[in-house]
Design a protein around this motif. Structure first.
Motif, PDB file in Angstrom:
ATOM      1  N   MET A   1       0.845  -1.167   0.000  1.00  0.00           N
ATOM      2  CA  MET A   1       0.000   0.000   0.000  1.00  0.00           C
ATOM      3  C   MET A   1       0.896   1.237   0.000  1.00  0.00           C
ATOM      4  N   SER A   2       0.611   2.162  -0.850  1.00  0.00           N
ATOM      5  CA  SER A   2       1.387   3.382  -0.964  1.00  0.00           C
ATOM      6  C   SER A   2       1.275   4.216   0.297  1.00  0.00           C
ATOM      7  N   SER A   3       2.341   4.932   0.625  1.00  0.00           N
ATOM      8  CA  SER A   3       2.357   5.714   1.858  1.00  0.00           C
ATOM      9  C   SER A   3       1.438   6.932   1.804  1.00  0.00           C
ATOM     10  N   ASP A   4       0.960   7.323   0.630  1.00  0.00           N
ATOM     11  CA  ASP A   4       0.061   8.474   0.574  1.00  0.00           C
ATOM     12  C   ASP A   4      -1.408   8.059   0.595  1.00  0.00           C
ATOM     13  N   ILE A   5      -1.681   6.770   0.807  1.00  0.00           N
ATOM     14  CA  ILE A   5      -3.049   6.282   0.881  1.00  0.00           C
ATOM     15  C   ILE A   5      -3.594   6.527   2.285  1.00  0.00           C
ATOM     16  N   ALA A   6      -4.883   6.876   2.339  1.00  0.00           N
ATOM     17  CA  ALA A   6      -5.539   7.122   3.616  1.00  0.00           C
ATOM     18  C   ALA A   6      -6.922   6.499   3.595  1.00  0.00           C
ATOM     19  N   ILE A   7      -7.471   6.319   4.788  1.00  0.00           N
ATOM     20  CA  ILE A   7      -8.839   5.838   4.960  1.00  0.00           C
ATOM     21  C   ILE A   7      -9.589   6.897   5.746  1.00  0.00           C
ATOM     22  N   GLY A   8     -10.802   7.199   5.308  1.00  0.00           N
ATOM     23  CA  GLY A   8     -11.666   8.121   6.039  1.00  0.00           C
ATOM     24  C   GLY A   8     -12.943   7.399   6.412  1.00  0.00           C
ATOM     25  N   ILE A   9     -13.364   7.561   7.663  1.00  0.00           N
ATOM     26  CA  ILE A   9     -14.589   6.920   8.136  1.00  0.00           C
ATOM     27  C   ILE A   9     -15.499   7.997   8.701  1.00  0.00           C
ATOM     28  N   VAL A  10     -16.763   7.959   8.305  1.00  0.00           N
ATOM     29  CA  VAL A  10     -17.763   8.903   8.793  1.00  0.00           C
ATOM     30  C   VAL A  10     -18.938   8.089   9.313  1.00  0.00           C
ATOM     31  N   GLU A  11     -19.401   8.446  10.507  1.00  0.00           N
ATOM     32  CA  GLU A  11     -20.527   7.747  11.117  1.00  0.00           C
ATOM     33  C   GLU A  11     -21.656   8.741  11.346  1.00  0.00           C
ATOM     34  N   THR A  12     -22.875   8.316  11.037  1.00  0.00           N
ATOM     35  CA  THR A  12     -24.027   9.198  11.137  1.00  0.00           C
ATOM     36  C   THR A  12     -25.244   8.423  11.607  1.00  0.00           C
ATOM     37  N   ARG A  13     -26.277   9.158  11.874  1.00  0.00           N
ATOM     38  CA  ARG A  13     -27.543   8.529  12.233  1.00  0.00           C
ATOM     39  C   ARG A  13     -28.527   8.784  11.095  1.00  0.00           C
ATOM     40  N   GLY A  14     -29.036   7.722  10.522  1.00  0.00           N
ATOM     41  CA  GLY A  14     -30.049   7.846   9.480  1.00  0.00           C
ATOM     42  C   GLY A  14     -29.519   7.637   8.082  1.00  0.00           C
ATOM     43  N   LEU A  15     -30.349   7.013   7.276  1.00  0.00           N
ATOM     44  CA  LEU A  15     -29.979   6.672   5.905  1.00  0.00           C
ATOM     45  C   LEU A  15     -29.904   7.890   4.990  1.00  0.00           C
ATOM     46  N   VAL A  16     -30.794   8.855   5.186  1.00  0.00           N
ATOM     47  CA  VAL A  16     -30.785  10.050   4.323  1.00  0.00           C
ATOM     48  C   VAL A  16     -29.487  10.829   4.524  1.00  0.00           C
ATOM     49  N   ALA A  17     -29.108  11.031   5.783  1.00  0.00           N
ATOM     50  CA  ALA A  17     -27.863  11.751   6.062  1.00  0.00           C
ATOM     51  C   ALA A  17     -26.659  10.993   5.504  1.00  0.00           C
ATOM     52  N   LEU A  18     -26.656   9.673   5.660  1.00  0.00           N
ATOM     53  CA  LEU A  18     -25.555   8.866   5.134  1.00  0.00           C
ATOM     54  C   LEU A  18     -25.474   8.977   3.615  1.00  0.00           C
ATOM     55  N   SER A  19     -26.614   8.888   2.954  1.00  0.00           N
ATOM     56  CA  SER A  19     -26.642   8.997   1.493  1.00  0.00           C
ATOM     57  C   SER A  19     -26.116  10.350   1.033  1.00  0.00           C
ATOM     58  N   ALA A  20     -26.530  11.413   1.717  1.00  0.00           N
ATOM     59  CA  ALA A  20     -26.039  12.751   1.369  1.00  0.00           C
ATOM     60  C   ALA A  20     -24.530  12.842   1.575  1.00  0.00           C
ATOM     61  N   GLY A  21     -24.041  12.244   2.655  1.00  0.00           N
ATOM     62  CA  GLY A  21     -22.606  12.264   2.927  1.00  0.00           C
ATOM     63  C   GLY A  21     -21.800  11.514   1.886  1.00  0.00           C
ATOM     64  N   ILE A  22     -22.274  10.331   1.514  1.00  0.00           N
ATOM     65  CA  ILE A  22     -21.578   9.534   0.496  1.00  0.00           C
ATOM     66  C   ILE A  22     -21.545  10.280  -0.833  1.00  0.00           C
ATOM     67  N   GLU A  23     -22.681  10.811  -1.208  1.00  0.00           N
ATOM     68  CA  GLU A  23     -22.771  11.558  -2.470  1.00  0.00           C
ATOM     69  C   GLU A  23     -21.778  12.724  -2.484  1.00  0.00           C
ATOM     70  N   ALA A  24     -21.739  13.481  -1.398  1.00  0.00           N
ATOM     71  CA  ALA A  24     -20.822  14.623  -1.315  1.00  0.00           C
ATOM     72  C   ALA A  24     -19.366  14.169  -1.361  1.00  0.00           C
ATOM     73  N   MET A  25     -19.041  13.098  -0.655  1.00  0.00           N
ATOM     74  CA  MET A  25     -17.650  12.632  -0.626  1.00  0.00           C
ATOM     75  C   MET A  25     -17.180  12.195  -2.004  1.00  0.00           C
ATOM     76  N   ILE A  26     -18.004  11.431  -2.689  1.00  0.00           N
ATOM     77  CA  ILE A  26     -17.593  10.896  -3.988  1.00  0.00           C
ATOM     78  C   ILE A  26     -17.543  11.982  -5.060  1.00  0.00           C
ATOM     79  N   LYS A  27     -18.459  12.950  -4.980  1.00  0.00           N
ATOM     80  CA  LYS A  27     -18.458  14.028  -5.971  1.00  0.00           C
ATOM     81  C   LYS A  27     -17.371  15.064  -5.723  1.00  0.00           C
ATOM     82  N   THR A  28     -16.925  15.203  -4.485  1.00  0.00           N
ATOM     83  CA  THR A  28     -15.963  16.239  -4.132  1.00  0.00           C
ATOM     84  C   THR A  28     -14.521  15.844  -4.402  1.00  0.00           C
ATOM     85  N   ALA A  29     -14.193  14.584  -4.184  1.00  0.00           N
ATOM     86  CA  ALA A  29     -12.791  14.168  -4.269  1.00  0.00           C
ATOM     87  C   ALA A  29     -12.669  12.805  -4.939  1.00  0.00           C
TER      88      ALA A  29
END
Length: 112
Positions: A1-29
């Motif tokens: 695994m390359s040294s510049d690789i990272a893992i980000g974890i986000v925890e939330t309550r509710g499916l709508v909030a999670l879906s919005a978070g996933i969408e934002a993460m994938i579209k942003t970076a």
């Protein structure tokens, strides 16, 4: 695994909030969603993988989207994860995200 690789974890309550978070993460970076799991009743977590800069940007965008649509429980960016820890995200078991979180916290056997 390359040294510049990272893992980000986000925890939330509710499916709508999670879906919005996933969408934002994938579209942003340029990150890859590697896990979406139910943590406990009503709480869900998503893990993304990419370069450190991309993961930081994605987690920040995900946090903002989740706050706009629900409750952010917690988030964390893990730069240069240990290969064993990173491999847990590739495991087929349904509890893999809990194992990753527990491993990063130093808890035995996925205890929470």
């Amino acid at each position: 695994m390359s040294s510049d690789i990272a893992i980000g974890i986000v925890e939330t309550r509710g499916l709508v909030a999670l879906s919005a978070g996933i969408e934002a993460m994938i579209k942003t970076a340029d990150v890859r969603c590697v896990a979406v799991e139910r943590v406990t009743s009503g709480y869900l977590a998503v893990a993304v993988r990419g370069t450190l800069a991309a993961v930081r940007q994605a987690v920040s965008a995900g946090e903002a989207a989740i706050r706009a649509h629900g409750e952010l429980r917690s988030s964390q960016v893990y730069p240069k994860p240990h290969p064993t820890t990173a491999a847990l995200l590739d495991a087929p078991e349904p509890a893999r995200i809990r194992e990753v979180i527990a491993g990063l916290r130093g808890e035995p056997d996925g205890a929470r």
